[in-house]
Motif scaffolding. Structure first.
Motif, mmCIF file in Angstrom:
data_model
loop_
_atom_site.group_PDB
_atom_site.id
_atom_site.type_symbol
_atom_site.label_atom_id
_atom_site.label_comp_id
_atom_site.label_asym_id
_atom_site.label_seq_id
_atom_site.Cartn_x
_atom_site.Cartn_y
_atom_site.Cartn_z
ATOM 1 N N THR A 117 16.235 10.075 7.361
ATOM 2 C CA THR A 117 14.902 9.806 7.904
ATOM 3 C C THR A 117 13.891 9.572 6.790
ATOM 4 N N LEU A 118 13.954 10.394 5.743
ATOM 5 C CA LEU A 118 13.031 10.228 4.622
ATOM 6 C C LEU A 118 13.272 8.905 3.913
ATOM 7 N N ALA A 119 14.547 8.551 3.731
ATOM 8 C CA ALA A 119 14.865 7.276 3.091
ATOM 9 C C ALA A 119 14.361 6.112 3.936
ATOM 10 N N SER A 120 14.538 6.202 5.247
ATOM 11 C CA SER A 120 14.041 5.138 6.129
ATOM 12 C C SER A 120 12.520 5.056 6.091
ATOM 13 N N PHE A 121 11.871 6.219 6.003
ATOM 14 C CA PHE A 121 10.409 6.232 5.916
ATOM 15 C C PHE A 121 9.941 5.527 4.646
ATOM 16 N N LEU A 122 10.592 5.830 3.510
ATOM 17 C CA LEU A 122 10.235 5.159 2.260
ATOM 18 C C LEU A 122 10.472 3.660 2.358
ATOM 19 N N ARG A 123 11.617 3.279 2.914
ATOM 20 C CA ARG A 123 11.945 1.863 2.993
ATOM 21 C C ARG A 123 10.961 1.118 3.903
ATOM 22 N N ASP A 124 10.625 1.715 5.044
ATOM 23 C CA ASP A 124 9.803 1.008 6.031
ATOM 24 C C ASP A 124 8.317 1.028 5.707
ATOM 25 N N ASN A 125 7.874 2.009 4.924
ATOM 26 C CA ASN A 125 6.441 2.157 4.685
ATOM 27 C C ASN A 125 6.007 1.889 3.252
ATOM 28 N N PHE A 126 6.946 1.816 2.316
ATOM 29 C CA PHE A 126 6.548 1.662 0.915
ATOM 30 C C PHE A 126 7.302 0.558 0.178
ATOM 31 N N LEU A 127 8.572 0.356 0.473
ATOM 32 C CA LEU A 127 9.413 -0.475 -0.376
ATOM 33 C C LEU A 127 9.789 -1.806 0.237
ATOM 34 N N ILE A 128 9.147 -2.212 1.310
ATOM 35 C CA ILE A 128 9.329 -3.554 1.839
ATOM 36 C C ILE A 128 8.402 -4.488 1.058
ATOM 37 N N PRO A 129 8.898 -5.636 0.571
ATOM 38 C CA PRO A 129 8.042 -6.525 -0.240
ATOM 39 C C PRO A 129 6.726 -6.863 0.428
ATOM 40 N N SER A 130 6.720 -7.110 1.739
ATOM 41 C CA SER A 130 5.463 -7.448 2.417
ATOM 42 C C SER A 130 4.486 -6.280 2.391
ATOM 43 N N VAL A 131 5.011 -5.060 2.549
ATOM 44 C CA VAL A 131 4.147 -3.868 2.508
ATOM 45 C C VAL A 131 3.597 -3.666 1.104
ATOM 46 N N VAL A 132 4.460 -3.824 0.098
ATOM 47 C CA VAL A 132 4.010 -3.677 -1.291
ATOM 48 C C VAL A 132 2.944 -4.709 -1.622
ATOM 49 N N ALA A 133 3.167 -5.958 -1.188
ATOM 50 C CA ALA A 133 2.187 -7.016 -1.456
ATOM 51 C C ALA A 133 0.851 -6.694 -0.804
ATOM 52 N N ARG A 134 0.890 -6.194 0.426
ATOM 53 C CA ARG A 134 -0.359 -5.882 1.135
ATOM 54 C C ARG A 134 -1.100 -4.732 0.463
ATOM 55 N N ARG A 135 -0.357 -3.713 0.035
ATOM 56 C CA ARG A 135 -0.997 -2.582 -0.628
ATOM 57 C C ARG A 135 -1.530 -2.964 -2.011
ATOM 58 N N MET A 136 -0.784 -3.817 -2.720
ATOM 59 C CA MET A 136 -1.206 -4.222 -4.061
ATOM 60 C C MET A 136 -2.434 -5.128 -4.022
ATOM 61 N N GLN A 137 -2.719 -5.723 -2.866
ATOM 62 C CA GLN A 137 -3.923 -6.538 -2.759
ATOM 63 C C GLN A 137 -5.175 -5.716 -3.017
ATOM 64 N N ARG A 138 -5.105 -4.408 -2.731
ATOM 65 C CA ARG A 138 -6.270 -3.535 -2.892
ATOM 66 C C ARG A 138 -6.326 -2.865 -4.260
ATOM 67 N N VAL A 139 -5.342 -3.150 -5.105
ATOM 68 C CA VAL A 139 -5.268 -2.501 -6.420
ATOM 69 C C VAL A 139 -5.754 -3.476 -7.489
ATOM 70 N N ASP A 140 -6.772 -3.079 -8.224
ATOM 71 C CA ASP A 140 -7.325 -3.910 -9.296
ATOM 72 C C ASP A 140 -6.829 -3.350 -10.633
ATOM 73 N N VAL A 141 -5.613 -3.733 -11.009
ATOM 74 C CA VAL A 141 -4.992 -3.202 -12.216
ATOM 75 C C VAL A 141 -5.749 -3.657 -13.463
ATOM 76 N N ALA A 142 -6.179 -4.909 -13.487
ATOM 77 C CA ALA A 142 -6.814 -5.460 -14.687
ATOM 78 C C ALA A 142 -8.091 -4.708 -15.037
ATOM 79 N N ARG A 143 -8.963 -4.494 -14.046
ATOM 80 C CA ARG A 143 -10.232 -3.815 -14.353
ATOM 81 C C ARG A 143 -10.007 -2.335 -14.635
ATOM 82 N N ALA A 144 -9.017 -1.728 -13.991
ATOM 83 C CA ALA A 144 -8.692 -0.336 -14.319
ATOM 84 C C ALA A 144 -8.216 -0.223 -15.763
ATOM 85 N N ALA A 145 -7.361 -1.151 -16.178
ATOM 86 C CA ALA A 145 -6.915 -1.158 -17.573
ATOM 87 C C ALA A 145 -8.083 -1.440 -18.508
#
Length: 401
Positions: free
Chosen positions: A78-106
């Protein structure tokens, strides 16, 4: 917290015994007895519920207890499925990374040498120094040299040089090269005037030598060459410079299209790579670079003083202020994160699942109980108090009726 919850339960038991003994002294003691009696029931019930999650209460094999140890494998899946479905799907990662400003943080991290950054810098420096010192430097340097040499051998540099030269000529960036060649020719002529005079003297006849005409001729030749070089240096449209530009244009074209010229360049490149002197030079450069990296790693604060520190701060300010550069870096980071999720997501999920499955029941129980145990003991405390209040309410209704 377990001691607090258990102590409260023991306190309710003591109050119950005291209230039961003195209940005939006053009617209000009946409410105290009802509170303590119901509180014991609530506390014991919640103790049973909390304990049943992790183990058998009183070590009795009561059905539907020790829930977590019995379902360890299902929890892992269940935990592995939760990670896969909520964190490690490319579409989910892309959507979450849209809100991350790595350049300005660096950029903020580079521009502001705060205390936290100093601790992080020191830790990274120690780690880098340990890694550099633990590696076999000769093997590492040889490996880096082989990788670089293999990449250079596989790369046909003649077309690259031709395109670079053609682009430079198209933008008139080759003129400094011609100016440098003309200046170099002037210095060579000045340093070798005696050779010109000696050559003219040797090839002159006896009459010219006896009359001194050889010296006059040599002076004329040298003066003429100086005037030619000076004219070329002062006149960008000089015919000889035009001829030189034609030669450079022809060279750029040959480097890209002439098979024989490209083969000559490749042969020269391979001969240079096979030269032992180049290998020795590379190892010297590698050792110097490694020593410099060690100095930086051992003293990162000194590294960030002076020009390098100013350059890092300038880079940080640029990352914060240059929107186009920041967007480029953020886009690259998003693509890298999405690529990592796509390539390694399933492996991470399997790692989590297999790791939890590999734990014994006691390990799983201990880790989960340590993570949420404090809140579970609050459940026991709340159950004791709420049970007592319910007991008072029931006793009040019974007294009124």
């Amino acid at each position: 917290m377990r001691l607090v919850a258990t102590g409260l339960l023991v306190l309710m038991a003591a109050v119950f015994l005291a209230a039961r003994h003195f209940q005939n002294l006053h009617p209000a003691i009946g409410f105290l007895r009802a509170f303590s009696e119901a509180a014991m029931v609530g506390g014991l019930a919640d103790w049973f519920a909390v304990t049943a999650l992790f183990r058998h209460p009183l070590h009795l094999p009561i059905p539907h207890t020790a829930i977590i140890p019995r379902n360890k494998d299902r929890i892992a899946e269940t935990l592995a499925s939760f990670l896969r479905d909520n964190f490690l799907i490319p579409s989910v990662v892309a959507r979450r990374m849209q809100r991350v400003d790595v350049a300005r943080a660096a950029g903020r991290w580079l521009a502001d040498p705060g205390e936290g950054r100093g601790r992080l810098r020191a830790g990274i420096g120690r780690l880098a120094a340990t890694i550099l010192e633990s590696l076999d430097q000769e093997r590492l340097g040889g490996m880096a040299k082989r990788v670089l040499a293999d990449r250079l051998r596989a790369l046909e540099i003649a077309p690259l040089l031709g395109r670079a030269l053609a682009a430079a000529m198209a933008e008139d960036r080759h003129r400094p090269l011609l100016d440098g060649i003309v200046g170099w020719a002037a210095k060579v002529l000045e340093a070798n005037e005696h050779l010109v005079r000696a050559m003219v003297h040797e090839r002159s006849g006896a009459v010219m030598r006896w009359t001194g005409l050889d010296e006059t001729l040599a002076n004329k030749i040298i003066d003429g060459l100086h005037k030619l070089i000076t004219a070329m240096a002062e006149d960008p449209a000089h015919p000889l410079r035009a001829k030189a530009e034609e030669g450079l244009a022809k060279l750029a074209q040959d480097l890209q299209q002439d098979a024989a010229r490209r083969a000559q360049v490749e042969a020269f490149k391979n001969e240079l790579l096979d030269n032992p002197a180049l290998a020795d030079w590379w190892m010297g450069i590698w050792e110097s670079g490694r020593a410099a990296l060690l100095r930086i790693a051992r003293n990162p604060d000194a590294m960030l003083k002076g020009e390098f520190a100013a350059a890092m701060r300038q880079l940080g300010e640029t990352l914060q202020n240059d929107a186009r550069l920041a967007e480029t870096i953020n886009r690259f980071v998003r693509r890298a994160a999405v690529g990592a999720a796509s390539d390694y997501g399933d492996g991470i999920v399997r790692l989590v699942s297999d790791t939890i499955r590999g734990w014994d029941a006691q390990t799983v129980t201990g880790r989960l109980e340590n993570a949420v145990g404090r809140d579970l003991q609050y459940i026991r405390i709340n159950g004791t108090l709420v049970g007592g209040l319910v007991g008072v309410a029931i006793h009040a209704v019974d007294t009124l009726l």
